[in-house]
Design an enzyme around this catalytic site. Sequence first.
Site, PDB file in Angstrom:
ATOM      1  N   PRO A   2       0.821  -1.223   0.000  1.00  0.00           N
ATOM      2  CA  PRO A   2       0.000   0.000   0.000  1.00  0.00           C
ATOM      3  C   PRO A   2       0.853   1.270   0.000  1.00  0.00           C
ATOM      4  O   PRO A   2       1.898   1.332   0.637  1.00  0.00           O
ATOM      5  CB  PRO A   2      -0.815  -0.110   1.285  1.00  0.00           C
ATOM      6  CG  PRO A   2      -0.088  -1.068   2.145  1.00  0.00           C
ATOM      7  CD  PRO A   2       0.665  -1.987   1.240  1.00  0.00           C
ATOM      8  N   GLU A   3       0.406   2.257  -0.758  1.00  0.00           N
ATOM      9  CA  GLU A   3       1.091   3.551  -0.817  1.00  0.00           C
ATOM     10  C   GLU A   3       0.127   4.629  -0.311  1.00  0.00           C
ATOM     11  O   GLU A   3      -0.945   4.309   0.205  1.00  0.00           O
ATOM     12  CB  GLU A   3       1.559   3.827  -2.251  1.00  0.00           C
ATOM     13  CG  GLU A   3       2.503   2.735  -2.767  1.00  0.00           C
ATOM     14  CD  GLU A   3       3.034   2.991  -4.174  1.00  0.00           C
ATOM     15  OE1 GLU A   3       3.078   4.166  -4.598  1.00  0.00           O
ATOM     16  OE2 GLU A   3       3.410   2.023  -4.839  1.00  0.00           O
ATOM     17  N   HIS A  98      -2.478 -14.476  11.868  1.00  0.00           N
ATOM     18  CA  HIS A  98      -1.325 -13.579  11.941  1.00  0.00           C
ATOM     19  C   HIS A  98      -1.648 -12.263  12.640  1.00  0.00           C
ATOM     20  O   HIS A  98      -0.959 -11.263  12.414  1.00  0.00           O
ATOM     21  CB  HIS A  98      -0.773 -13.329  10.542  1.00  0.00           C
ATOM     22  CG  HIS A  98      -0.243 -14.566   9.896  1.00  0.00           C
ATOM     23  ND1 HIS A  98       0.949 -15.145  10.273  1.00  0.00           N
ATOM     24  CD2 HIS A  98      -0.757 -15.367   8.931  1.00  0.00           C
ATOM     25  CE1 HIS A  98       1.152 -16.233   9.555  1.00  0.00           C
ATOM     26  NE2 HIS A  98       0.130 -16.397   8.735  1.00  0.00           N
ATOM     27  N   ARG A 116       3.735 -10.975   7.507  1.00  0.00           N
ATOM     28  CA  ARG A 116       5.208 -10.973   7.477  1.00  0.00           C
ATOM     29  C   ARG A 116       5.832 -10.097   8.555  1.00  0.00           C
ATOM     30  O   ARG A 116       7.048 -10.028   8.675  1.00  0.00           O
ATOM     31  CB  ARG A 116       5.685 -10.562   6.088  1.00  0.00           C
ATOM     32  CG  ARG A 116       5.337 -11.650   5.071  1.00  0.00           C
ATOM     33  CD  ARG A 116       5.451 -11.167   3.653  1.00  0.00           C
ATOM     34  NE  ARG A 116       6.832 -11.008   3.227  1.00  0.00           N
ATOM     35  CZ  ARG A 116       7.176 -10.575   2.028  1.00  0.00           C
ATOM     36  NH1 ARG A 116       6.266 -10.243   1.154  1.00  0.00           N
ATOM     37  NH2 ARG A 116       8.443 -10.465   1.705  1.00  0.00           N
TER      38      ARG A 116
END
Length: 283
Positions: A2-3, A98, A116
């Site tokens: 995402p930006e 997660h 991650r």
Amino acid sequence: MPELPEIEVLVRHLRPLLRGKIIRGVDVRRAKVLSPTAPRKFRRVLTGAKFTGLSRRGKYLRFQLRSKNAASPVILLGHLGMTGRMFLARKNERRPKHAAVIFDLGGKNFIYEDTRYFGRLTLDATAIQKLGPEPLSDDFQPAQFHLALRPSRQAIKIKLLDQKLVAGIGNIYASEALFRARLSPKLAANRLTLAQVKRLWRAIRGVLAEAIAGGSTVPLNFGAGKASGLFYFGRAPAAPDFFEERLRVYDRAGRPCPACRRPIQRLVQAARSTFYCPHCQRA
Ligand SMILES: [Zn+2]
């Protein structure tokens, strides 16, 4: 990954859902994402705190809270990294495998999940002090942008990813902005003329504003239904290919350039892919 536009969309989605909510409990599953804040401090400051505001700075989410255990407003800084997601879920829903941090808000949980663990959710807000101007604000001006590019001989594509130069641009929007400005991604940053910098400045603002208006470039999945409030980044199996609809060069190697119909090319710069049209982006 995402930006700026994706984070802006997420912030606008979460802001009304969190406002006024009180954190009744804090469950830290992955202490790494709080770094450098210690889990004990994180729990102590945030338990009982109330969400009072949420804004974006670059690719960061800036949560503001009031806490009985802190004199001034508490700033909680979030960054989704590569794979992070933030969403509200009903208490009886199965907790994602997660989940890194779970805030108990009473009726619902506010979950930060990251497969991650490259993202952050921390009380250390120093990272935003180092950021360059917000590209959509008046702080971002062509003359200063030109000056900031002067000392660098790096290729402009690589330089655009430097968050100290301008905040929030990543690999997708760097390629898109350079295409729209008709500038080669290989051009050395210090070689850009003021006229070229103005074109790039306008292109950056244009691609980001368009992406925000379009919702998000990265497909969003609202889960079973919008009402569930589940909101995250990542391609859902049945999601339409938004890249094709909205992006002109990114991830389109070999496909025709929308301007000249010659094939878009892929180039590797600083171990990241750049997509461009060598014919249209000759400057
Ligand atoms: Zn072209």
